[in-house]
Design a protein around this motif. Sequence first.
Motif, mmCIF file in Angstrom:
data_model
loop_
_atom_site.group_PDB
_atom_site.id
_atom_site.type_symbol
_atom_site.label_atom_id
_atom_site.label_comp_id
_atom_site.label_asym_id
_atom_site.label_seq_id
_atom_site.Cartn_x
_atom_site.Cartn_y
_atom_site.Cartn_z
ATOM 1 N N VAL A 58 0.902 -1.191 -0.122
ATOM 2 C CA VAL A 58 0.046 -0.036 -0.007
ATOM 3 C C VAL A 58 1.012 1.310 0.086
ATOM 4 O O VAL A 58 1.666 1.605 1.122
ATOM 5 N N LEU A 59 0.800 2.028 -1.081
ATOM 6 C CA LEU A 59 1.935 3.089 -1.436
ATOM 7 C C LEU A 59 1.143 4.522 -1.409
ATOM 8 O O LEU A 59 -0.113 4.714 -1.440
ATOM 9 N N GLY A 60 2.072 5.520 -1.229
ATOM 10 C CA GLY A 60 1.560 6.773 -1.260
ATOM 11 C C GLY A 60 1.416 7.549 0.179
ATOM 12 O O GLY A 60 1.817 8.737 0.308
ATOM 13 N N ASP A 326 -7.961 14.576 -8.418
ATOM 14 C CA ASP A 326 -7.088 13.706 -7.335
ATOM 15 C C ASP A 326 -5.774 14.641 -6.912
ATOM 16 O O ASP A 326 -5.167 15.171 -7.700
ATOM 17 N N GLY A 327 -5.789 15.146 -5.662
ATOM 18 C CA GLY A 327 -4.520 15.850 -5.109
ATOM 19 C C GLY A 327 -3.347 14.866 -5.128
ATOM 20 O O GLY A 327 -3.441 13.739 -5.135
ATOM 21 N N LYS A 328 -2.302 15.421 -5.339
ATOM 22 C CA LYS A 328 -0.921 14.989 -5.198
ATOM 23 C C LYS A 328 -0.769 13.888 -3.995
ATOM 24 O O LYS A 328 0.323 13.146 -4.076
ATOM 25 N N GLU A 329 -1.368 14.068 -2.881
ATOM 26 C CA GLU A 329 -1.331 13.168 -2.005
ATOM 27 C C GLU A 329 -2.104 11.587 -2.302
ATOM 28 O O GLU A 329 -1.931 10.823 -1.268
ATOM 29 N N GLY A 330 -2.679 11.730 -3.337
ATOM 30 C CA GLY A 330 -3.322 10.279 -3.719
ATOM 31 C C GLY A 330 -2.351 9.270 -3.884
ATOM 32 O O GLY A 330 -1.192 9.358 -4.235
ATOM 33 N N GLY A 331 -2.839 8.189 -3.516
ATOM 34 C CA GLY A 331 -1.887 6.991 -3.694
ATOM 35 C C GLY A 331 -1.808 6.303 -4.910
ATOM 36 O O GLY A 331 -2.362 6.888 -5.852
ATOM 37 N N THR A 332 -1.012 5.404 -5.234
ATOM 38 C CA THR A 332 -0.616 4.945 -6.422
ATOM 39 C C THR A 332 0.119 3.524 -6.395
ATOM 40 O O THR A 332 0.716 3.254 -5.279
ATOM 41 N N PRO A 346 -1.659 20.028 -3.815
ATOM 42 C CA PRO A 346 -2.310 19.247 -2.834
ATOM 43 C C PRO A 346 -3.869 19.202 -2.810
ATOM 44 O O PRO A 346 -4.447 19.856 -3.369
ATOM 45 N N THR A 347 -4.258 18.103 -2.116
ATOM 46 C CA THR A 347 -5.849 17.897 -2.292
ATOM 47 C C THR A 347 -6.484 19.258 -1.753
ATOM 48 O O THR A 347 -7.571 19.592 -2.579
ATOM 49 N N GLY A 371 -7.498 12.105 -2.546
ATOM 50 C CA GLY A 371 -6.375 12.306 -2.203
ATOM 51 C C GLY A 371 -5.904 12.362 -0.731
ATOM 52 O O GLY A 371 -6.133 13.209 -0.139
ATOM 53 N N ARG A 372 -5.649 11.109 0.070
ATOM 54 C CA ARG A 372 -5.467 10.927 1.395
ATOM 55 C C ARG A 372 -6.519 11.278 2.023
ATOM 56 O O ARG A 372 -6.669 12.152 3.167
#
Length: 459
Positions: A58-60, A326-332, A346-347, A371-372
């Motif tokens: 689980v990343l991000g 999707d803000g940059k805190e989103g997982g991938t 950011p989100t 995003g997070r």
Amino acid sequence: MLIDLVRVFIRLRAYWAAIRGLRDFISDYPFDEIALKALKGRDAVYPFGEVTSYGSAVLGSGIYEGRGYPRFRTLDDSLILLPPAFTPRRLEKMAELLREPTFMDVNLEGELGGFKVSMPIVVGSMGSTSIASRFSLDIARAAAKAGIVFGIGENVATVRGYSRRYTRGHPSFKERVMAYLTNVDKYGGVIIQQNVEDAYDELWNKVYSDRDLEPYIEEGLVGFEIKMGQGAKPGLGGVIKIPKEEAIRLKAKYHFEVDPEKVKDKFITRYSVPGTYTEDILRGMIRFMRTAYPRARIWIKLGPYRDVDRVISIAHEEGAHAVVIDGKEGGTGMAPSVALKHLGYPTIVGLKKIRDARKLGIKDLSLLIAGRLYNGSHVVKAVALGASGVYMARPFLIAAMVKGEKGVANYIEAVKEETQMLVSALGKYDIKELSDEDIAALDKDVAKMLGIQYVYGDI
């Protein structure tokens, strides 16, 4: 083990440099990052360990930790909810119920992207990575029973198979779809991404002409999601390490850094392209979808792009049902460290884009934020600022890892109760009644950006 040795080596170098009077120089220079690239080459571009973990973790979530990662303003540390003393709507609800209302009387039901939903959260479209694949059926069944929208991400049909399994232990695309649709009651819907590689196999055409899916399409439970990006790596396509034999099978459809048949490596990096869009291409695509798939809902998934306002305007003008930012805190599944650090916004800035669209009069298009986001306060804050709902994936994956389908069901129930409690505390009994009067900023810059009150006084 190798990474640990490198770290020890770097520390010893730092100590020696300090003795020589170069402490400040060493502390400001990323010797470890450079050394890792020297040792690992391309693999050092990604913030992971062994190649076998790519797509299996689980990343991000760790983007705020470690040197070089900026700290962003978030919904948690920059926004606060403000309950009132006078609650006329609570009085109205009491008259309606002929008793004092409780948080359990708060209505979270509504419409989201063309679907009737029990609450405004969406299981974001997870793709073909090993971890997303393994837990996909548990998440699908729990989401369906809860009455929330469920997304199926890119590459699933191409990599895992459309109706039969290509890889042992990994459900096919159709297994995911049917696990959800056969458990839906009166709320929910499934959205299906199609990237460039999926389009080669005409995924949406297969779905729309599939006899097993026809009753659900007719019922309005199926949507197609145009993927234009994602939070952790906007502007970049998908990338993952896969076993060599799988790479050979997919050689004709994806980009690989080396020819899978000509190397001895056990794992090969697979790339999928991000897709190419202009305003005219997007308009044409939406118009085509409305003509070719008239019974399907049309969703658009964006990364944190500077021109999302134009995408929202086009989606609104052309009759799409939903846009997700999707803000940059989103997982991938897999994103380069340099993208996690430096690409996108950011989100909380995505919420400003949504507020800007609402101010322009775009009311009937569902606008979702991602995003997070993972609890009831995030849902309430986002909706109060104009979002139609929140789109999240990582929390459902973690819940499934903990306790399977039951874990996901428990997680959804907990978020529902948190959301109802907070809406009730704000003196309201339908989530659609939330507005910016219910929220304030703890930061002057955020207050000014979002056009909301500053909790400590005038801006």
